[in-house]
Design a protein around this motif. Structure first.
Motif, short mmCIF file in Angstrom:
data_model
loop_
_atom_site.label_atom_id
_atom_site.label_comp_id
_atom_site.label_asym_id
_atom_site.label_seq_id
_atom_site.Cartn_x
_atom_site.Cartn_y
_atom_site.Cartn_z
N LEU A 213 0.86 -1.20 0.00
CA LEU A 213 0.00 0.00 0.00
C LEU A 213 0.89 1.24 0.00
CD1 LEU A 213 -3.16 0.66 0.54
CD2 LEU A 213 -2.45 1.09 2.89
N ASP A 214 0.44 2.31 -0.68
CA ASP A 214 1.21 3.55 -0.68
C ASP A 214 0.66 4.57 0.31
OD1 ASP A 214 2.93 2.71 -2.67
OD2 ASP A 214 1.52 3.32 -4.25
N ARG A 215 -0.70 4.71 0.33
CA ARG A 215 -1.29 5.76 1.15
C ARG A 215 -2.57 5.26 1.83
NH1 ARG A 215 0.96 10.53 0.14
NH2 ARG A 215 -0.72 11.68 1.15
N ILE A 216 -2.93 5.91 2.93
CA ILE A 216 -4.17 5.57 3.66
C ILE A 216 -5.17 6.69 3.42
CG2 ILE A 216 -5.15 4.91 5.88
CD1 ILE A 216 -2.39 4.71 7.04
N GLU A 217 -6.41 6.35 3.15
CA GLU A 217 -7.48 7.37 3.03
C GLU A 217 -8.23 7.44 4.35
OE1 GLU A 217 -10.16 6.75 -0.19
OE2 GLU A 217 -8.76 7.61 -1.63
N LEU A 218 -8.32 8.65 4.89
CA LEU A 218 -9.03 8.83 6.16
C LEU A 218 -9.96 10.04 6.08
CD1 LEU A 218 -6.07 8.28 8.67
CD2 LEU A 218 -7.93 6.67 8.19
N LEU A 270 7.76 4.08 14.01
CA LEU A 270 8.65 3.58 12.95
C LEU A 270 9.52 4.70 12.37
CD1 LEU A 270 6.25 1.14 11.05
CD2 LEU A 270 7.71 0.72 13.03
N GLY A 271 9.49 5.86 13.03
CA GLY A 271 10.29 6.99 12.55
C GLY A 271 9.75 7.61 11.28
N LEU A 272 8.44 7.43 11.02
CA LEU A 272 7.84 7.98 9.80
C LEU A 272 6.97 9.19 10.13
CD1 LEU A 272 6.67 4.63 8.12
CD2 LEU A 272 8.58 6.09 7.36
N ASP A 273 6.81 10.09 9.12
CA ASP A 273 5.92 11.24 9.26
C ASP A 273 4.59 10.87 8.60
OD1 ASP A 273 4.52 13.58 9.09
OD2 ASP A 273 6.16 14.76 8.23
N TRP A 274 3.50 10.82 9.41
CA TRP A 274 2.22 10.32 8.87
C TRP A 274 1.74 11.15 7.68
CZ3 TRP A 274 -2.06 13.47 8.74
CH2 TRP A 274 -2.07 14.57 9.60
N GLU A 275 2.12 12.43 7.65
CA GLU A 275 1.60 13.31 6.58
C GLU A 275 2.09 12.86 5.20
OE1 GLU A 275 0.91 17.46 7.36
OE2 GLU A 275 1.80 17.21 9.34
N ASP A 276 3.16 12.07 5.19
CA ASP A 276 3.66 11.55 3.91
C ASP A 276 2.80 10.40 3.38
OD1 ASP A 276 5.79 13.28 3.87
OD2 ASP A 276 7.13 11.91 4.95
N PHE A 277 1.90 9.89 4.20
CA PHE A 277 1.21 8.64 3.81
C PHE A 277 -0.31 8.72 3.91
CE2 PHE A 277 5.43 7.54 5.33
CZ PHE A 277 5.89 6.69 4.33
N THR A 340 13.96 3.02 4.55
CA THR A 340 14.26 2.92 3.12
C THR A 340 13.09 3.38 2.24
OG1 THR A 340 13.37 0.68 2.86
CG2 THR A 340 15.65 0.84 3.62
N LEU A 341 11.94 3.73 2.88
CA LEU A 341 10.75 4.06 2.09
C LEU A 341 10.87 5.45 1.47
CD1 LEU A 341 7.76 2.86 4.33
CD2 LEU A 341 8.73 1.74 2.31
N THR A 342 10.41 5.59 0.23
CA THR A 342 10.31 6.91 -0.38
C THR A 342 8.82 7.23 -0.52
OG1 THR A 342 12.01 5.98 -1.82
CG2 THR A 342 11.37 8.27 -2.23
N PRO A 343 8.29 8.11 0.34
CA PRO A 343 6.86 8.37 0.30
C PRO A 343 6.44 8.98 -1.04
CG PRO A 343 7.90 9.47 2.17
CD PRO A 343 9.00 8.90 1.34
N LYS A 344 5.25 8.57 -1.53
CA LYS A 344 4.70 9.19 -2.74
C LYS A 344 3.89 10.40 -2.28
CE LYS A 344 4.47 5.25 -5.83
NZ LYS A 344 4.84 4.08 -5.05
N ARG A 345 4.42 11.59 -2.46
CA ARG A 345 3.80 12.79 -1.91
C ARG A 345 2.55 13.19 -2.68
NH1 ARG A 345 5.65 15.76 2.32
NH2 ARG A 345 7.56 14.90 3.12
#
Ligand SMILES: NC(=O)c1ccc[n+]([C@@H]2O[C@H](COP(=O)([O-])OP(=O)(O)OC[C@H]3O[C@@H](n4cnc5c(N)ncnc54)[C@H](OP(=O)(O)O)[C@@H]3O)[C@@H](O)[C@H]2O)c1
Length: 348
Positions: A213-218, A270-277, A340-345
């Motif tokens: 999955l790339d992104r979550i819809e909320l 996980l050290g991720l920024d939720w706004e990227d996803f 290693t993830l590259t978020p799809k902005r």
């Protein structure tokens, strides 16, 4: 005397934890479930293995019955002769209740009436009845909410639960039944249904880590909720029915967070920024929203000695770890993969 508990909604989140708790206390437990086109007993399959349900003396069995089918309820009561009845069955999704209002009211409001009426008509005087009431009954009433806060429900689900709450009280007052309500604020777990926002988030993060999955819809990220752990809350449910007299109790953590906070906490693990996803969509907006729920459970603490053990941070970690483990990742491995993830902005 061995206690005999009938649990409606036993295949659900709370039903599965409650069955585990009661079996560990030596109860004989009977659950009811509806027929489904595909098996959906995953949350209790381990209990079938542990307490062989083919044996006539088995301590755990499940029977087909339905809260919309009075005769099925009468039959299971007559055959099983419970000493305690826990009514956890419901169409439990607030958003979906706007689309299925009539059946939500039938299951959630008339259903408890059918069950209470069947217990009363059976003539069994000492059966204790628990109704799964909900903080959604408070709806638009400002926080904090306790047993004295007025109900202002904002959904067919909330209205159905208010009706069931008063029907439960009515059976207590009018017929002297031991009928109690637990007014439970949101409670989650790794067993939470996939279309509830907390589980949707942790499940989707695991999918992102697994590359599925790339992104979550909320929808609404500003909703404020008081989130606890289901395993703690079923202990409170049990205590409500062991009390010397029937009564109504709020169960809550007394801490309030937004959906945005839940995103920050879980992605942050996980050290991720939720706004990227995350993509915000109006698709999940509801016709009427409940802005803020914050429970005051001081009565349950004082009278029942009940305290939640798991708090927000622990709950987020437990749920995320559960969904990652199902995809073969530890938290540590997921952190390494996340780096290693590259978020799809775009799209948020
Ligand atoms: N979790 C929360 O945050 C929360 C908060 C406050 C109150 N509550 C209430 O607490 C109860 C348990 O919640 P939960 O989170 O465990 O919900 P859940 O996972 O959705 O479980 C509810 C169960 O009810 C059963 N059910 C639905 N319609 C039925 C019917 N017509 N007849 C018989 N069974 C039926 C379903 O089983 P089948 O698939 O076998 O039909 C389902 O497994 C619900 O009443 C819910 O509304 C939950």
């Amino acid at each position: 005397m061995t206690k005999r508990a009938l649990i409606t909604g036993v295949v659900g989140q709370d039903g599965s934890y409650l069955a585990e708790l009661l079996l560990s206390k030596g109860y004989v437990v009977r659950g009811i479930t509806r027929r489904a086109s595909y098996p959906h007993t995953q949350r209790i399959d381990h209990l079938f293995k542990q307490y062989d349900d083919r044996d006539a003396e088995a301590r755990f069995r499940v029977t087909y019955a339905d809260l919309t089918d009075s005769s099925s309820l009468q039959n299971v009561l007559h055959e099983f002769q419970p000493t305690e009845v826990y009514n956890l069955a419901a169409q439990s999704h607030v958003g979906i209740s706007f689309e299925t209002g009539e059946s939500t009211l039938d299951i959630n409001a008339i259903g408890p009436f059918r069950l209470l009426d069947a217990i009363r008509s059976s003539g069994a005087k000492d059966v204790r009845f628990y109704q799964a009431s909900s903080s959604e009954m408070f709806g638009a009433s400002p926080p904090p909410q306790n047993e004295l806060t007025p109900f202002l429900p904002q959904s067919p689900y909330g209205v159905s639960k208010v009706a069931a709450f008063y029907l439960t009280r009515l059976h207590r007052i009018a017929y002297g039944m031991f009928a109690s309500n637990g007014i439970l604020f949101n409670h989650e777990s790794p067993r939470r249904g996939l279309n509830f926002v907390t589980r949707k988030i942790t499940y989707s993060i695991a999918q992102i880590i697994a590359g599925e999955l790339d992104r979550i819809e909320l929808g609404n990220l500003d909703a404020k909720r008081d989130w606890g752990f289901s395993g703690d809350y079923v202990e409170g449910i049990w205590r409500i029915l062991q009390h010397t007299e029937p009564d109504d109790f709020v169960l809550a953590t007394g801490e309030m967070y937004t959906v945005r906070d839940f995103l920050g906490q879980t992605f942050g693990l996980l050290g991720l920024d939720w706004e990227d996803f995350v993509t915000i969509t109006d698709r999940y907006r509801r016709p009427a929203e409940v802005p803020a729920l914050l429970g005051d459970a001081s009565k349950a603490r004082r009278v029942l000695g009940w305290e939640p053990k798991v708090h927000f941070g622990g709950l987020c970690e437990m749920m995320l770890a559960g969904d990652l483990a199902a995809r073969g990742f530890t938290l540590e491995q997921a952190r390494t993969k996340a780096a290693t993830l590259t978020p799809k902005r775009g799209g948020a």
